[in-house]
Design a protein around this motif. Structure first.
Motif, PDB file in Angstrom:
ATOM      1  N   ASP A  75      -4.806  10.812  -0.796  1.00  0.00           N
ATOM      2  CA  ASP A  75      -3.470  10.198  -0.592  1.00  0.00           C
ATOM      3  C   ASP A  75      -2.612  11.299  -0.021  1.00  0.00           C
ATOM      4  O   ASP A  75      -1.878  10.802   0.888  1.00  0.00           O
ATOM      5  CB  ASP A  75      -3.236   9.835  -2.209  1.00  0.00           C
TER       6      ASP A  75
ATOM      7  N   LEU B 153      -7.756   2.467   1.717  1.00  0.00           N
ATOM      8  CA  LEU B 153      -6.552   3.296   1.359  1.00  0.00           C
ATOM      9  C   LEU B 153      -5.236   2.902   2.052  1.00  0.00           C
ATOM     10  O   LEU B 153      -4.426   2.551   1.332  1.00  0.00           O
ATOM     11  CB  LEU B 153      -7.027   4.708   1.397  1.00  0.00           C
TER      12      LEU B 153
ATOM     13  N   MET C 238      -2.153   1.467   0.174  1.00  0.00           N
ATOM     14  CA  MET C 238      -0.669   2.326   0.406  1.00  0.00           C
ATOM     15  C   MET C 238       0.312   1.281   0.947  1.00  0.00           C
ATOM     16  O   MET C 238       1.497   1.183   0.478  1.00  0.00           O
ATOM     17  CB  MET C 238      -0.920   3.415   1.256  1.00  0.00           C
TER      18      MET C 238
END
Length: 108
Positions: free
Chosen positions: A15, A50, A54
């Motif tokens: 991240d 991911l 996000m």
């Protein structure tokens, strides 16, 4: 270091790495995946879920750009919330690394 520990460390920092990349400017998925693959060895299959998370969390925004040589590209950019998350992750990471470095220094 065993492979499973390396994988967990990479996943834990992913991240932060993506947010840091996007803080430099918007980028499309394949470009993000390629940069992370060469920098930290993360595969493309890890990046797209991911990025979707996000986006759902409001950390990144997207826009589609038509391409004359293939399918449209989805470009990602940080939102103000994403910038705040980057700053928080960066502080947490530096604090964590400092603590680990201190522990490792005590062992030598």
């Amino acid at each position: 270091m065993t492979e499973s520990i390396q994988v967990q460390l990479k996943k834990g920092a992913l991240d932060l790495c993506v947010l840091a990349l996007l803080s430099r400017g918007e980028s499309y998925g394949y470009e993000i995946a390629s940069t992370l693959a060469s920098a930290v060895g993360m595969g493309e299959g890890t990046i797209y879920p991911l990025m979707r998370r996000m986006q759902n969390d409001g950390l990144v925004a997207t826009r589609l750009v038509e391409s004359a040589s293939g399918p449209s590209r989805k470009y990602y950019r940080l939102t103000p919330m994403g910038q705040g998350a980057l700053e928080a992750h960066r502080r947490d990471w530096r604090s964590f690394v400092a603590a680990v470095d201190q522990l490792l220094g005590d062992q030598t």
